[in-house]
Motif scaffolding. Structure first.
Motif, PDB file in Angstrom:
ATOM      1  N   PHE A  65       0.769  -1.293   0.117  1.00  0.00           N
ATOM      2  CA  PHE A  65       0.108  -0.110  -0.002  1.00  0.00           C
ATOM      3  C   PHE A  65       0.921   1.399  -0.215  1.00  0.00           C
ATOM      4  O   PHE A  65       1.640   1.267   0.735  1.00  0.00           O
ATOM      5  N   TRP A  66       0.835   2.132  -1.004  1.00  0.00           N
ATOM      6  CA  TRP A  66       1.621   3.362  -1.281  1.00  0.00           C
ATOM      7  C   TRP A  66       0.820   4.425  -1.777  1.00  0.00           C
ATOM      8  O   TRP A  66      -0.273   4.367  -1.948  1.00  0.00           O
ATOM      9  N   ALA A  67       1.651   5.452  -1.988  1.00  0.00           N
ATOM     10  CA  ALA A  67       0.984   6.726  -2.653  1.00  0.00           C
ATOM     11  C   ALA A  67       2.288   7.391  -3.214  1.00  0.00           C
ATOM     12  O   ALA A  67       3.509   7.354  -2.837  1.00  0.00           O
ATOM     13  N   PRO A  68       2.035   8.294  -4.475  1.00  0.00           N
ATOM     14  CA  PRO A  68       2.836   8.688  -4.934  1.00  0.00           C
ATOM     15  C   PRO A  68       3.608   9.776  -4.406  1.00  0.00           C
ATOM     16  O   PRO A  68       4.957  10.250  -4.926  1.00  0.00           O
ATOM     17  N   TRP A  69       3.019  10.630  -3.719  1.00  0.00           N
ATOM     18  CA  TRP A  69       3.843  11.608  -2.823  1.00  0.00           C
ATOM     19  C   TRP A  69       4.394  11.037  -1.648  1.00  0.00           C
ATOM     20  O   TRP A  69       5.127  11.828  -1.022  1.00  0.00           O
ATOM     21  N   CYS A  70       4.564   9.699  -1.585  1.00  0.00           N
ATOM     22  CA  CYS A  70       5.504   9.350  -0.220  1.00  0.00           C
ATOM     23  C   CYS A  70       6.688   9.011  -0.519  1.00  0.00           C
ATOM     24  O   CYS A  70       6.857   7.976  -1.346  1.00  0.00           O
ATOM     25  N   GLY A  71       7.772   9.615   0.057  1.00  0.00           N
ATOM     26  CA  GLY A  71       8.966   9.569  -0.284  1.00  0.00           C
ATOM     27  C   GLY A  71       9.549   8.088  -0.034  1.00  0.00           C
ATOM     28  O   GLY A  71      10.144   7.707  -0.796  1.00  0.00           O
ATOM     29  N   PRO A  72       9.042   7.640   1.525  1.00  0.00           N
ATOM     30  CA  PRO A  72       9.409   6.283   1.575  1.00  0.00           C
ATOM     31  C   PRO A  72       9.038   5.207   0.544  1.00  0.00           C
ATOM     32  O   PRO A  72       9.504   4.144   0.369  1.00  0.00           O
ATOM     33  N   SER A 126       0.411 -11.325   7.893  1.00  0.00           N
ATOM     34  CA  SER A 126       1.280 -10.796   8.325  1.00  0.00           C
ATOM     35  C   SER A 126       1.179  -9.333   7.792  1.00  0.00           C
ATOM     36  O   SER A 126       0.840  -9.227   6.801  1.00  0.00           O
ATOM     37  N   ARG A 127       2.057  -8.349   8.695  1.00  0.00           N
ATOM     38  CA  ARG A 127       1.837  -6.873   7.958  1.00  0.00           C
ATOM     39  C   ARG A 127       3.258  -6.456   8.499  1.00  0.00           C
ATOM     40  O   ARG A 127       3.627  -6.343   9.798  1.00  0.00           O
ATOM     41  N   GLN A 128       3.439  -5.180   7.915  1.00  0.00           N
ATOM     42  CA  GLN A 128       4.773  -4.556   8.054  1.00  0.00           C
ATOM     43  C   GLN A 128       4.674  -3.066   7.781  1.00  0.00           C
ATOM     44  O   GLN A 128       4.429  -3.170   6.560  1.00  0.00           O
ATOM     45  N   SER A 129       4.793  -2.054   8.681  1.00  0.00           N
ATOM     46  CA  SER A 129       4.729  -0.676   8.011  1.00  0.00           C
ATOM     47  C   SER A 129       6.229  -0.202   7.931  1.00  0.00           C
ATOM     48  O   SER A 129       7.017  -0.554   8.704  1.00  0.00           O
ATOM     49  N   GLY A 130       6.480   0.731   7.105  1.00  0.00           N
ATOM     50  CA  GLY A 130       7.592   1.227   6.747  1.00  0.00           C
ATOM     51  C   GLY A 130       8.548   0.923   5.602  1.00  0.00           C
ATOM     52  O   GLY A 130       8.242  -0.401   5.276  1.00  0.00           O
ATOM     53  N   ALA A 131       9.428   1.412   5.166  1.00  0.00           N
ATOM     54  CA  ALA A 131      10.179   1.143   4.007  1.00  0.00           C
ATOM     55  C   ALA A 131      11.146   0.152   4.312  1.00  0.00           C
ATOM     56  O   ALA A 131      11.684   0.125   5.362  1.00  0.00           O
ATOM     57  N   LEU A 132      11.197  -0.881   3.634  1.00  0.00           N
ATOM     58  CA  LEU A 132      12.119  -2.064   3.880  1.00  0.00           C
ATOM     59  C   LEU A 132      13.027  -2.379   2.915  1.00  0.00           C
ATOM     60  O   LEU A 132      12.779  -2.235   1.637  1.00  0.00           O
ATOM     61  N   PRO A 133      14.317  -3.062   2.980  1.00  0.00           N
ATOM     62  CA  PRO A 133      15.128  -3.396   1.988  1.00  0.00           C
ATOM     63  C   PRO A 133      14.674  -4.763   1.375  1.00  0.00           C
ATOM     64  O   PRO A 133      13.966  -5.277   2.020  1.00  0.00           O
ATOM     65  N   ALA A 134      15.152  -5.262   0.071  1.00  0.00           N
ATOM     66  CA  ALA A 134      14.748  -6.112  -0.690  1.00  0.00           C
ATOM     67  C   ALA A 134      15.036  -7.454   0.308  1.00  0.00           C
ATOM     68  O   ALA A 134      13.782  -8.198   0.285  1.00  0.00           O
ATOM     69  N   GLY A 135      15.732  -7.893   0.981  1.00  0.00           N
ATOM     70  CA  GLY A 135      15.928  -8.939   1.977  1.00  0.00           C
ATOM     71  C   GLY A 135      14.821  -9.041   2.930  1.00  0.00           C
ATOM     72  O   GLY A 135      14.205 -10.053   2.938  1.00  0.00           O
ATOM     73  N   ALA A 136      14.381  -7.882   3.468  1.00  0.00           N
ATOM     74  CA  ALA A 136      13.342  -7.996   4.529  1.00  0.00           C
ATOM     75  C   ALA A 136      12.087  -8.121   3.808  1.00  0.00           C
ATOM     76  O   ALA A 136      11.110  -9.010   4.530  1.00  0.00           O
ATOM     77  N   ILE A 137      12.039  -7.477   2.597  1.00  0.00           N
ATOM     78  CA  ILE A 137      10.677  -7.915   1.957  1.00  0.00           C
ATOM     79  C   ILE A 137      10.357  -9.399   1.642  1.00  0.00           C
ATOM     80  O   ILE A 137       9.525 -10.037   1.719  1.00  0.00           O
ATOM     81  N   VAL A 138      11.468  -9.904   0.978  1.00  0.00           N
ATOM     82  CA  VAL A 138      11.589 -11.399   0.760  1.00  0.00           C
ATOM     83  C   VAL A 138      11.357 -12.156   2.085  1.00  0.00           C
ATOM     84  O   VAL A 138      10.419 -13.167   1.971  1.00  0.00           O
ATOM     85  N   ALA A 139      11.710 -12.111   3.199  1.00  0.00           N
ATOM     86  CA  ALA A 139      11.505 -12.607   4.334  1.00  0.00           C
ATOM     87  C   ALA A 139       9.949 -12.592   4.739  1.00  0.00           C
ATOM     88  O   ALA A 139       9.733 -13.468   5.151  1.00  0.00           O
ATOM     89  N   LEU A 140       9.480 -11.529   4.586  1.00  0.00           N
ATOM     90  CA  LEU A 140       8.205 -11.055   5.079  1.00  0.00           C
ATOM     91  C   LEU A 140       7.051 -12.153   3.921  1.00  0.00           C
ATOM     92  O   LEU A 140       6.354 -12.402   4.334  1.00  0.00           O
ATOM     93  N   ALA A 141       7.547 -12.050   2.608  1.00  0.00           N
ATOM     94  CA  ALA A 141       6.894 -12.649   1.708  1.00  0.00           C
ATOM     95  C   ALA A 141       7.031 -14.218   1.843  1.00  0.00           C
ATOM     96  O   ALA A 141       5.970 -14.904   1.803  1.00  0.00           O
ATOM     97  N   GLN A 142       8.128 -14.683   2.498  1.00  0.00           N
ATOM     98  CA  GLN A 142       8.046 -16.008   2.502  1.00  0.00           C
ATOM     99  C   GLN A 142       7.559 -16.712   4.066  1.00  0.00           C
ATOM    100  O   GLN A 142       7.334 -17.731   4.198  1.00  0.00           O
ATOM    101  N   ARG A 143       7.139 -15.458   4.930  1.00  0.00           N
ATOM    102  CA  ARG A 143       6.871 -15.938   6.265  1.00  0.00           C
ATOM    103  C   ARG A 143       5.253 -16.429   6.234  1.00  0.00           C
ATOM    104  O   ARG A 143       4.456 -15.912   5.449  1.00  0.00           O
ATOM    105  N   GLY A 144       5.005 -17.609   6.714  1.00  0.00           N
ATOM    106  CA  GLY A 144       3.655 -17.942   6.654  1.00  0.00           C
ATOM    107  C   GLY A 144       2.900 -17.675   7.984  1.00  0.00           C
ATOM    108  O   GLY A 144       1.782 -17.251   7.894  1.00  0.00           O
TER     109      GLY A 144
END
Length: 144
Positions: A65-72, A126-144
């Motif tokens: 969930f994002w928006a074009p005006w959001c820097g992060p 699961s859910r996570q707010s805030g900008a994450l690096p690719a590795g953390a995104i992969v970990a969140l995606a794989q988390r069951g």
């Protein structure tokens, strides 16, 4: 009742392809050039087609969930795309512009962006707010 259809631009030739939502897991190819349509790139969905795609896929879904005006949000976009390419065929990566799709934002209780929500069989796992690096995104995606 008509099957919901998505309009997907081809990343190779730019042609717009109409794809039934039920075929989202079939590794669809462009009708013009034959190249892969998804190729690990996030799929942009909204209030009108989100439910049809989530219901049609057997894969876990990771929603940004994002928006074009959001820097992060803009800073995290390349990492989200990188994670999507890494997990191609294992997780469906989806982007939802929270400004343009208030129904989804309200339904998922989005209070800050970027927020990543992982769904399995249509249910939030699961859910996570805030900008994450690719590795953390992969970990969140794989988390069951």
């Amino acid at each position: 009742m008509d099957t919901p259809r998505l309009q997907l631009p081809c990343p190779h030739c730019g042609a717009t392809n109409r794809l039934p939502a039920a075929r989202i897991d079939d590794a669809p190819n462009c009708g013009k050039c034959g190249g892969p349509l998804l190729q690990g790139q996030p799929l942009e969905l909204g209030d009108d087609n989100f439910d049809a795609v989530v219901a049609a896929t057997a894969l876990p879904v990771l929603v940004d969930f994002w928006a074009p005006w959001c820097g992060p949000c803009r800073m995290m976009a390349p990492a989200f795309a990188q994670a999507g390419a890494q997990l191609q065929g294992q997780v469906l990566f989806v982007k939802v512009n929270s400004d343009d799709n208030p129904g989804l934002s309200q339904r998922f209780g989005i209070r800050s962006i970027p927020t990543l929500v992982r769904l399995q069989a249509g249910r939030e796992t699961s859910r996570q707010s805030g900008a994450l690096p690719a590795g953390a995104i992969v970990a969140l995606a794989q988390r069951g």
